[in-house]
Scaffold this motif. Structure first.
Motif, PDB file in Angstrom:
ATOM      1  N   GLY A   1       1.039  -0.869   0.099  1.00 36.25           N
ATOM      2  CA  GLY A   1       0.171   0.062  -0.139  1.00 36.25           C
ATOM      3  C   GLY A   1       0.921   1.305  -0.391  1.00 36.25           C
ATOM      4  O   GLY A   1       0.126   2.741  -0.181  1.00 36.25           O
ATOM      5  N   LYS A   2       2.071   1.084   0.598  1.00 33.77           N
ATOM      6  CA  LYS A   2       2.792   2.852   0.600  1.00 33.77           C
ATOM      7  C   LYS A   2       4.032   2.162  -0.402  1.00 33.77           C
ATOM      8  O   LYS A   2       4.800   3.961  -0.632  1.00 33.77           O
ATOM      9  N   LEU A   3       3.694   1.803  -1.322  1.00 32.34           N
ATOM     10  CA  LEU A   3       5.262   1.850  -2.787  1.00 32.34           C
ATOM     11  C   LEU A   3       5.010   2.544  -3.571  1.00 32.34           C
ATOM     12  O   LEU A   3       5.532   3.698  -3.886  1.00 32.34           O
ATOM     13  N   GLY A   4       3.590   3.557  -4.151  1.00 36.73           N
ATOM     14  CA  GLY A   4       3.508   4.209  -4.937  1.00 36.73           C
ATOM     15  C   GLY A   4       3.268   5.599  -4.317  1.00 36.73           C
ATOM     16  O   GLY A   4       4.264   6.619  -4.642  1.00 36.73           O
ATOM     17  N   PHE A   5       3.660   5.778  -3.338  1.00 37.09           N
ATOM     18  CA  PHE A   5       4.169   6.629  -2.096  1.00 37.09           C
ATOM     19  C   PHE A   5       5.043   7.286  -2.162  1.00 37.09           C
ATOM     20  O   PHE A   5       5.800   8.134  -2.111  1.00 37.09           O
ATOM     21  N   MET A   6       5.707   5.419  -1.791  1.00 40.36           N
ATOM     22  CA  MET A   6       7.411   6.086  -1.997  1.00 40.36           C
ATOM     23  C   MET A   6       8.424   6.615  -3.127  1.00 40.36           C
ATOM     24  O   MET A   6       9.448   7.354  -3.145  1.00 40.36           O
ATOM     25  N   ARG A   7       7.807   6.234  -3.925  1.00 40.68           N
ATOM     26  CA  ARG A   7       8.109   6.503  -5.863  1.00 40.68           C
ATOM     27  C   ARG A   7       7.901   7.849  -6.207  1.00 40.68           C
ATOM     28  O   ARG A   7       8.334   8.730  -6.098  1.00 40.68           O
ATOM     29  N   GLU A   8       6.713   8.478  -5.422  1.00 41.54           N
ATOM     30  CA  GLU A   8       6.167  10.181  -4.823  1.00 41.54           C
ATOM     31  C   GLU A   8       7.512  10.841  -4.663  1.00 41.54           C
ATOM     32  O   GLU A   8       7.349  12.130  -5.135  1.00 41.54           O
ATOM     33  N   LEU A   9       8.296   9.911  -3.379  1.00 42.69           N
ATOM     34  CA  LEU A   9       8.967  11.224  -3.120  1.00 42.69           C
ATOM     35  C   LEU A   9      10.325  10.330  -3.568  1.00 42.69           C
ATOM     36  O   LEU A   9      11.586  11.394  -2.561  1.00 42.69           O
ATOM     37  N   GLY A  10      10.616   9.652  -4.746  1.00 45.57           N
ATOM     38  CA  GLY A  10      11.944   9.912  -5.218  1.00 45.57           C
ATOM     39  C   GLY A  10      12.478   8.529  -4.961  1.00 45.57           C
ATOM     40  O   GLY A  10      13.530   9.067  -5.825  1.00 45.57           O
ATOM     41  N   ALA A  11      11.738   7.350  -4.588  1.00 48.77           N
ATOM     42  CA  ALA A  11      12.855   5.667  -4.935  1.00 48.77           C
ATOM     43  C   ALA A  11      12.277   5.669  -5.993  1.00 48.77           C
ATOM     44  O   ALA A  11      11.376   5.919  -6.303  1.00 48.77           O
ATOM     45  N   ASP A  12      13.924   5.225  -6.063  1.00 47.75           N
ATOM     46  CA  ASP A  12      14.146   4.744  -7.918  1.00 47.75           C
ATOM     47  C   ASP A  12      13.151   3.483  -7.946  1.00 47.75           C
ATOM     48  O   ASP A  12      12.940   3.183  -9.097  1.00 47.75           O
ATOM     49  N   ASP A  13      13.511   2.370  -7.106  1.00 46.35           N
ATOM     50  CA  ASP A  13      12.844   1.285  -7.519  1.00 46.35           C
ATOM     51  C   ASP A  13      11.859   0.937  -5.918  1.00 46.35           C
ATOM     52  O   ASP A  13      12.319   1.745  -4.941  1.00 46.35           O
ATOM     53  N   VAL A  14      10.757  -0.131  -5.859  1.00 52.79           N
ATOM     54  CA  VAL A  14      10.175  -0.445  -4.800  1.00 52.79           C
ATOM     55  C   VAL A  14       9.998  -2.023  -4.617  1.00 52.79           C
ATOM     56  O   VAL A  14       9.862  -1.995  -5.512  1.00 52.79           O
ATOM     57  N   VAL A  15      10.258  -1.847  -3.241  1.00 55.05           N
ATOM     58  CA  VAL A  15       9.728  -3.632  -3.286  1.00 55.05           C
ATOM     59  C   VAL A  15       9.173  -3.464  -1.285  1.00 55.05           C
ATOM     60  O   VAL A  15       8.767  -2.929  -0.811  1.00 55.05           O
ATOM     61  N   ASP A  16       7.828  -4.682  -2.256  1.00 51.70           N
ATOM     62  CA  ASP A  16       7.140  -5.101  -0.766  1.00 51.70           C
ATOM     63  C   ASP A  16       7.581  -6.100  -0.327  1.00 51.70           C
ATOM     64  O   ASP A  16       7.359  -6.958  -0.321  1.00 51.70           O
ATOM     65  N   TYR A  17       7.719  -5.609   1.347  1.00 55.30           N
ATOM     66  CA  TYR A  17       8.216  -6.756   1.982  1.00 55.30           C
ATOM     67  C   TYR A  17       7.404  -7.911   1.895  1.00 55.30           C
ATOM     68  O   TYR A  17       8.084  -8.700   2.881  1.00 55.30           O
ATOM     69  N   ARG A  18       6.515  -7.735   1.893  1.00 50.49           N
ATOM     70  CA  ARG A  18       5.538  -8.370   1.917  1.00 50.49           C
ATOM     71  C   ARG A  18       5.438 -10.181   0.691  1.00 50.49           C
ATOM     72  O   ARG A  18       5.270 -11.695   1.579  1.00 50.49           O
ATOM     73  N   SER A  19       5.995  -9.609  -0.410  1.00 53.10           N
ATOM     74  CA  SER A  19       6.827 -10.678  -1.578  1.00 53.10           C
ATOM     75  C   SER A  19       8.011 -10.276  -1.775  1.00 53.10           C
ATOM     76  O   SER A  19       7.802 -11.743  -2.649  1.00 53.10           O
ATOM     77  N   GLN A  20       8.619  -9.644  -1.343  1.00 52.40           N
ATOM     78  CA  GLN A  20      10.276 -10.009  -1.987  1.00 52.40           C
ATOM     79  C   GLN A  20      10.922 -10.028  -1.035  1.00 52.40           C
ATOM     80  O   GLN A  20      10.352  -9.183   0.334  1.00 52.40           O
ATOM     81  N   ASP A  21      12.043 -10.608  -0.366  1.00 52.87           N
ATOM     82  CA  ASP A  21      13.226 -10.285   0.212  1.00 52.87           C
ATOM     83  C   ASP A  21      14.099  -9.832  -0.133  1.00 52.87           C
ATOM     84  O   ASP A  21      14.954  -9.805  -0.998  1.00 52.87           O
ATOM     85  N   PHE A  22      13.737  -8.321   1.090  1.00 52.77           N
ATOM     86  CA  PHE A  22      15.747  -7.253  -0.257  1.00 52.77           C
ATOM     87  C   PHE A  22      17.197  -7.503  -0.076  1.00 52.77           C
ATOM     88  O   PHE A  22      17.742  -7.416  -0.971  1.00 52.77           O
TER      89      PHE A  22
END
Ligand code: NAP
Length: 316
Positions: A179-200
């Protein structure tokens, strides 16, 4: 005065609003009439008494009856020895030692407070002292061209950390729930990762990992680092933090990386640089919602359920 109090660690329903005496400032303390107090994950942790480090100073029962550390308001009285502030001054700061911000008045040490920039509202200023200081220190090593990953990047400290890391010229990856991926992109993140589906820790190696919610093994964190890279954890489970300072530190030394815990320094020198960037418009403050004093239990539940984008504030 009205204050939100509690006497036992537990869920938000252990909190109640009651009338208590206005505190008096001791020497080197200032009484602040609260205009806004932002809510931090540390409030949620000290409410519930977990992780264990949240019980420092109060193993069985809370050491402070009123939570709320990131305060903003007007100086209502000063104790002996105060030189930097007068009655009526607009101030803000992180009162993590004494807390008391979920009330109409709180006392704070002079050393924790700064004059509020006129360009920021009280609510905006209250979002900065703790989250801004963590983000400032956590990203101070970020350099142009480096790969920086921020875990827990959609919350309070993370939203400032994304923006500060971007300003340094780094390539920034933000990790949080879907639910926060779009928000992080708006703040300038180049890549975003959902911690519930991927292990960074199984993606690419990073030069700097700032972890606001550590819970993995040190071997996983070591795997996430490029040669010479640095992993810094700020919060998370007690077990994860202990493993980082013991095995992690040794593992880092042996493999040409650095793993450690960031114990954030407090005080104006740590958050005023972030406030300056907010005033110039380089860094954005995102307030998800404002709550009244009566709604502090709902505010904490909202944070604890992980629904907050950026910061929430309480305005008495
Ligand atoms: N070291 C120090 O000196 C110091 C001082 C003060 C505070 N702290 C700590 O600093 C941290 C700062 O937190 P904050 O106020 O920025 O918290 P916050 O606003 O609650 O943000 C934390 C973010 O992490 C996300 N998250 C939860 N579990 C996650 C996981 N497994 N993987 C990735 N993201 C996850 C949360 O989202 P969801 O829950 O919605 O998924 C939330 O967006 C806290 O842990 C606090 O205890 C440290």
């Amino acid at each position: 005065m009205r204050a939100v109090t509690y006497d036992h660690y537990g869920p938000p329903d252990v909190l109640r609003v009651e009338e208590i005496p206005v505190p008096s400032p001791a020497a080197n303390q200032v009484l602040v009439e609260i205009a806004a107090t932002s809510v931090n994950l540390s409030d949620w942790e000290v409410l519930r008494g977990t992780p264990m480090y949240a019980r420092i100073g109060g193993l069985r029962a809370p050491a402070r009856r009123v939570l709320g550390s990131d305060i903003a308001g007007r100086v209502a009285a000063v104790g002996a020895g105060i030189t930097r502030f007068s009655v009526g001054d607009e101030v803000y700061g992180d009162n993590l030692g004494l807390m008391g911000g979920f009330a109409e008045y709180a006392v704070a040490p002079e050393s924790m407070l700064a004059h509020k920039p006129k360009q920021l509202t009280f609510a905006e200023a209250s979002t900065l002292p703790q989250a801004g200081a963590i983000a400032f220190q956590g990203t101070s090593g970020a350099r142009r061209g480096q790969r920086v990953l921020i875990n827990g990047a959609g919350g309070g400290a993370g939203t400032f950390a994304i923006q500060l890391a971007k300003l340094s010229g780094a390539h920034v990856t933000g990790v949080d729930n879907a639910g926060k991926l779009g928000f992080m992109r708006e703040l300038g993140a180049d890549d975003v990762v959902d911690y519930r589906s991927q292990d960074f820790t199984r993606l690419e190696p990073y030069d700097l990992v700032l972890d606001l919610v550590a819970h993995r093994s040190v071997f996983a964190y070591r795997r996430a680092l490029a040669p010479g890279g640095r992993y810094l954890c700020v919060g998370g489970t007690t077990r994860a933090l202990l493993r980082v300072v013991t095995v992690g530190a040794a593992l880092g030394r042996l493999t040409g990386r650095r793993l450690g815990v960031l114990v954030a320094r407090q005080g104006p020198a740590q958050f005023e640089p972030v406030a300056e960037r907010c005033v110039t418009g380089d860094v954005r403050i995102h307030i998800d919602r404002a709550f009244s004093l009566d709604e502090v239990p709902q505010a904490l539940a909202y944070l604890g359920e992980g629904r907050v984008l950026g910061k929430i504030v309480v305005t008495p």
